[in-house]
Design a protein around this motif. Structure first.
Motif, PDB file in Angstrom:
ATOM      1  N   ALA A 212       6.038  11.378  -2.762  1.00  0.00           N
ATOM      2  CA  ALA A 212       7.310  10.843  -2.277  1.00  0.00           C
ATOM      3  C   ALA A 212       7.211  10.369  -0.832  1.00  0.00           C
ATOM      4  O   ALA A 212       8.110   9.696  -0.330  1.00  0.00           O
ATOM      5  CB  ALA A 212       8.401  11.901  -2.411  1.00  0.00           C
ATOM      6  N   LYS A 213       6.109  10.703  -0.140  1.00  0.00           N
ATOM      7  CA  LYS A 213       5.963  10.354   1.271  1.00  0.00           C
ATOM      8  C   LYS A 213       5.385   8.961   1.479  1.00  0.00           C
ATOM      9  O   LYS A 213       5.441   8.438   2.592  1.00  0.00           O
ATOM     10  CB  LYS A 213       5.056  11.388   1.960  1.00  0.00           C
ATOM     11  CG  LYS A 213       5.627  12.800   1.930  1.00  0.00           C
ATOM     12  CD  LYS A 213       4.701  13.782   2.612  1.00  0.00           C
ATOM     13  CE  LYS A 213       5.270  15.198   2.578  1.00  0.00           C
ATOM     14  NZ  LYS A 213       4.354  16.175   3.230  1.00  0.00           N
ATOM     15  N   ASP A 214       4.799   8.377   0.439  1.00  0.00           N
ATOM     16  CA  ASP A 214       4.186   7.048   0.548  1.00  0.00           C
ATOM     17  C   ASP A 214       4.989   6.073  -0.307  1.00  0.00           C
ATOM     18  O   ASP A 214       4.806   6.004  -1.526  1.00  0.00           O
ATOM     19  CB  ASP A 214       2.734   7.108   0.078  1.00  0.00           C
ATOM     20  CG  ASP A 214       1.984   5.809   0.329  1.00  0.00           C
ATOM     21  OD1 ASP A 214       2.649   4.770   0.547  1.00  0.00           O
ATOM     22  OD2 ASP A 214       0.736   5.813   0.310  1.00  0.00           O
ATOM     23  N   PRO A 215       5.910   5.313   0.272  1.00  0.00           N
ATOM     24  CA  PRO A 215       6.786   4.437  -0.524  1.00  0.00           C
ATOM     25  C   PRO A 215       6.031   3.434  -1.382  1.00  0.00           C
ATOM     26  O   PRO A 215       6.401   3.209  -2.544  1.00  0.00           O
ATOM     27  CB  PRO A 215       7.636   3.721   0.540  1.00  0.00           C
ATOM     28  CG  PRO A 215       7.600   4.621   1.728  1.00  0.00           C
ATOM     29  CD  PRO A 215       6.244   5.261   1.696  1.00  0.00           C
ATOM     30  N   GLU A 216       4.980   2.837  -0.842  1.00  0.00           N
ATOM     31  CA  GLU A 216       4.242   1.838  -1.602  1.00  0.00           C
ATOM     32  C   GLU A 216       3.576   2.449  -2.827  1.00  0.00           C
ATOM     33  O   GLU A 216       3.696   1.930  -3.948  1.00  0.00           O
ATOM     34  CB  GLU A 216       3.185   1.176  -0.717  1.00  0.00           C
ATOM     35  CG  GLU A 216       2.374   0.103  -1.440  1.00  0.00           C
ATOM     36  CD  GLU A 216       1.323  -0.528  -0.545  1.00  0.00           C
ATOM     37  OE1 GLU A 216       0.480  -1.285  -1.058  1.00  0.00           O
ATOM     38  OE2 GLU A 216       1.335  -0.266   0.677  1.00  0.00           O
TER      39      GLU A 216
END
Length: 401
Positions: A212-216
């Protein structure tokens, strides 16, 4: 190169038009869906200015639009909520099938069509459009309403029923007999159960595999997983929409929250494409000959669908306004109805007027459905409900001699 340039011009011009129509509709507090459909009619087969180069693009985009609408709807609920709602809504699902499939089948017989056409038209009038309803609920800000889980339960039961109905009707249309229909039904049931068990029991593992911390990475992962499962489900004669919905159910926690934020713009884009494509594939010249029968069928089944939602909401203790919101929200028919009609037309052995009747019927319900869904929000409707409730509370005074 010339075709690609034409594609860019057509797609760009139509998307710009949709943006303007969406702004106009929201300025008047209306859903943009009817305007999207009318735009599709204007630029589709037999319209004012047919857009030939971009039709394939909109066809693919329409499929993605339905998938995104359903995965976003699934992200709103957990697996436990789904199972609980399905159990409580099972009687409503049965009522839904009886009240809405039988009028379609009976109407076909009244027109003098055979039992196969009756089976097909019964399916067309039975199932509501999950894609249209999901869009309407989002537009009206009702995703968090108390009656929304009831609406969702009815839709999921219908989608699961379609996973059983579609293989059977395909076998009937193909003339493969009971054996072929039984095999197709077994595969469909097995696929739905497997995906549902994985979503409920192992959903937390799927969520933990996505960051969930890396949007891409999250956007690519969720979108890829959704399209993959939807494609596998469709290849096994199960609704792609059911597969997408169960993916949304399987995701939970921060992953589901952030995925909702990331996918919302994509959902809005491709949902608009879905509604436009439906209009693009409908020839306006086919509508007048079947308009009156389609209108009569639509009036009857809009009433039965409203009754279905009203009874389902009343059964779980929802107040009077929520019952009407439930019933009126379920009015639109859409993607499944068109799929069923398409199967019948492809088989070539069903009444030739069925396709035009189905398209006109769906168009009527999809245009009027979002408008009817807003009725409970109007002040005069609220006053009518209050007066009705006050009249019901009045106790007749005893008469004394």
């Amino acid at each position: 190169m010339h075709d690609f340039t034409t594609l860019l011009i057509e797609v760009g011009a139509l998307l710009l038009l949709l943006g303007l129509l969406g702004r106009v509709s929201r300025r008047f507090g209306l859903s943009p869906i009817p305007l999207y459909l009318l735009a599709g009619l204007a630029f589709g087969h037999g319209g004012l200015l047919p857009l030939a180069a971009s039709e394939e693009f909109f066809a693919v985009g329409a499929e993605i639009g339905v998938i995104l609408l359903l995965v976003m709807l699934g992200l709103e609920y957990s697996a436990n909520e789904l199972v609980g709602n399905l159990r409580s809504a099972a009687p409503a699902g049965l009522i839904d099938g009886v009240l809405n499939a039988l009028p379609g089948a009976g109407f076909a017989l009244l027109l003098g069509w055979d039992w196969v056409a009756a089976l097909v038209l019964g399916g067309i009038t039975w199932v509501s459009s999950s894609g249209v309803i999901a869009k309407v609920l989002a537009d009206l800000g009702r995703l968090g309403n108390r009656e929304t889980p009831v609406i969702l339960s009815v839709l999921v039961i219908e989608d699961l029923a379609m996973a059983l109905y579609l293989p059977l009707v395909t076998a009937v249309l193909a003339g493969t007999g009971l054996l072929g229909g039984g095999i197709a039904l077994t595969v469909a049931v097995g696929t739905v159960l497997i995906v549902l068990v994985v979503a409920i029991r192992y959903g937390h593992l799927i969520s933990s595999a996505l960051s969930a911390k890396d949007p891409e990475a999250l956007l690519l992962g969720v979108l890829g997983l959704t399209l993959l499962i939807a494609g596998i489900a469709a290849s096994l004669q199960v609704s792609a929409a059911v597969g997408a919905f169960l993916v949304g159910i399987a995701l939970s926690g921060p992953v589901a929250h952030h995925a909702t934020e990331l996918l919302s713009p994509l959902r809005d884009l491709f949902a608009a494409v879905f509604f436009v494509f439906f209009g693009l594939t409908t020839d306006p010249q086919d509508i007048p000959p079947v308009l009156l029968p389609a209108l009569a069928l639509a009036i009857v089944t809009m009433g039965t669908k409203t009754l279905t939602g009203y009874l389902a909401a009343r059964r779980v203790g929802i107040a009077e306004p929520g019952r009407w919101r439930t019933g009126l929200a379920l009015v639109p028919r859409g993607e499944f109805s068109i799929v069923i009609a398409g199967l019948a037309v492809a088989a070539g052995s069903v009444e030739p007027r069925l396709a035009a009747l189905a398209a006109t019927y769906v168009l009527i319900t999809v245009v009027t459905g979002p408008i009817l869904a807003r009725l409970p929000d109007f002040p005069w409707f609220k006053r009518w409900l209050r007066n009705r409730a006050a009249a019901q509370r009045q106790v007749p005074m005893p008469i004394h001699d």
